[in-house]
Design a protein around this motif. Sequence first.
Motif, mmCIF file in Angstrom:
data_model
loop_
_atom_site.group_PDB
_atom_site.id
_atom_site.type_symbol
_atom_site.label_atom_id
_atom_site.label_comp_id
_atom_site.label_asym_id
_atom_site.label_seq_id
_atom_site.Cartn_x
_atom_site.Cartn_y
_atom_site.Cartn_z
ATOM 1 N N THR B 97 1.475 2.247 -7.507
ATOM 2 C CA THR B 97 0.714 1.117 -8.044
ATOM 3 C C THR B 97 0.810 1.071 -9.568
ATOM 4 O OG1 THR B 97 -1.401 2.274 -8.390
ATOM 5 C CG2 THR B 97 -0.974 1.405 -6.182
ATOM 6 N N THR B 99 -1.197 2.149 -11.688
ATOM 7 C CA THR B 99 -2.487 1.824 -12.316
ATOM 8 C C THR B 99 -3.386 3.045 -12.485
ATOM 9 O OG1 THR B 99 -3.486 1.334 -10.181
ATOM 10 C CG2 THR B 99 -2.468 -0.507 -11.367
ATOM 11 N N ASP B 185 -0.226 -2.127 1.462
ATOM 12 C CA ASP B 185 0.548 -2.763 0.392
ATOM 13 C C ASP B 185 -0.029 -2.395 -0.971
ATOM 14 O OD1 ASP B 185 -1.581 -4.899 1.315
ATOM 15 O OD2 ASP B 185 -1.046 -5.346 -0.759
ATOM 16 N N GLY B 187 -0.669 -3.998 -3.769
ATOM 17 C CA GLY B 187 -1.716 -4.836 -4.361
ATOM 18 C C GLY B 187 -3.093 -4.453 -3.856
ATOM 19 N N THR B 188 -3.179 -4.232 -2.566
ATOM 20 C CA THR B 188 -4.466 -3.839 -1.977
ATOM 21 C C THR B 188 -4.915 -2.490 -2.518
ATOM 22 O OG1 THR B 188 -3.903 -5.040 0.037
ATOM 23 C CG2 THR B 188 -5.680 -3.427 0.197
ATOM 24 N N ALA B 190 -4.095 -1.146 -5.424
ATOM 25 C CA ALA B 190 -4.470 -1.311 -6.833
ATOM 26 C C ALA B 190 -5.863 -1.933 -6.940
ATOM 27 C CB ALA B 190 -3.438 -2.182 -7.541
ATOM 28 N N HIS B 191 -6.135 -2.924 -6.115
ATOM 29 C CA HIS B 191 -7.431 -3.596 -6.115
ATOM 30 C C HIS B 191 -8.542 -2.613 -5.726
ATOM 31 C CE1 HIS B 191 -10.447 -6.696 -5.048
ATOM 32 N NE2 HIS B 191 -9.793 -7.412 -5.936
#
Lengths: 199, 199
Positions: B97, B99, B185, B187-188, B190-191
């Motif tokens: 990710t 992040t 995934d 994005g999920t 990272a969120h």
Amino acid sequence: MVAASRLERLLAALQRLPGVGARSAARMAYHLLQHDRDGALALAQALREAVEGVRHCASCHTLCEQEVCATCADPARDASQLCVVETPADQAALERTGTYRGRYFVLMGRLRPLDGLGPEASGVRALLQRLQTDAAVQELILATSFTAEGEATAHVLAQLGRSLGLRVTRLARGVPLGSELEFVDLGTIAHALADRRPT
Amino acid sequence: MVAASRLERLLAALQRLPGVGARSAARMAYHLLQHDRDGALALAQALREAVEGVRHCASCHTLCEQEVCATCADPARDASQLCVVETPADQAALERTGTYRGRYFVLMGRLRPLDGLGPEASGVRALLQRLQTDAAVQELILATSFTAEGEATAHVLAQLGRSLGLRVTRLARGVPLGSELEFVDLGTIAHALADRRPT
Ligand SMILES: [Zn+2]
Ligand SMILES: [Zn+2]
């Protein structure tokens, strides 16, 4: 990237085993390295010793440590009957019935056309060589599994046997359809053997 | 009976692998000995080399070949955050990710009370040692799986972290319930990392 680490090489090597993907390989590797290092070393040694010392029996194609396996070396077995099975476990199931005194041929597999496994990989070619050199065989008893692949294999072997002038029989259909010999009860196997019929 | 044959020893050794029973072991052994003897020797060597050279990272408990793994040896990582994951694959998913710049602890398992796997086997005890000796950690980020076992592990770790006076957070529940991090995934993930919340 740098060269693969020891862990990566182990994961790759485990994935050469049939049925083992990335997840299973990781689970196996973590288990061995964290909880069973003795098991890992025992497996390494067993693999080496098997590769060095296990070969196909020159007569029946099963896996053994001698030139010819103990069953084939037994002079009391009837050389006129040759029973074709898929695996040593299937052969052992037949032996446990105590009703068969002929010889065996172990395919060590079966025809799997959908997986690209033809006569070469399935032991059929080795059986052909046996039949061409062993003049004592008069009856070919087909004891492959009663599955689609086992039936297909039996069909090919029946054609082969008849082309060589042999009597060809199949275990009677007392064996439940869709099952594999190894798990069938002995009485059913003995009955199917007695009721074998020409194909 | 005579001593076990090489084939029997191989079958027994394969069955020490998790998830491998008698049938799978036979399929593996026959495949290796008939079609992939190089694969058998490669696996034997990989097992030996891994047993000799792979150990737990002294800092994060992951499997590596050095005293301390490359991630732990990176001085740029933020020592005040410690993210607890179950496996190296989960850690890799978080790393992708891009992040997270803190440090990790890899349990190499999770609590599985039903299988008798308590804190010792699951790496929780090793985490406790880490937390007791690493004064830099201020926040414990729980990134175990959102499965029943992963949640149970997170629950135990949250109690542990709070008892040591740490801020304890859990990845936000944006991660779909019942799934494992490795397959979510990016994005999920990272969120969920951004939305982590105190427990
Ligand atoms: Zn033999
Ligand atoms: Zn580390």
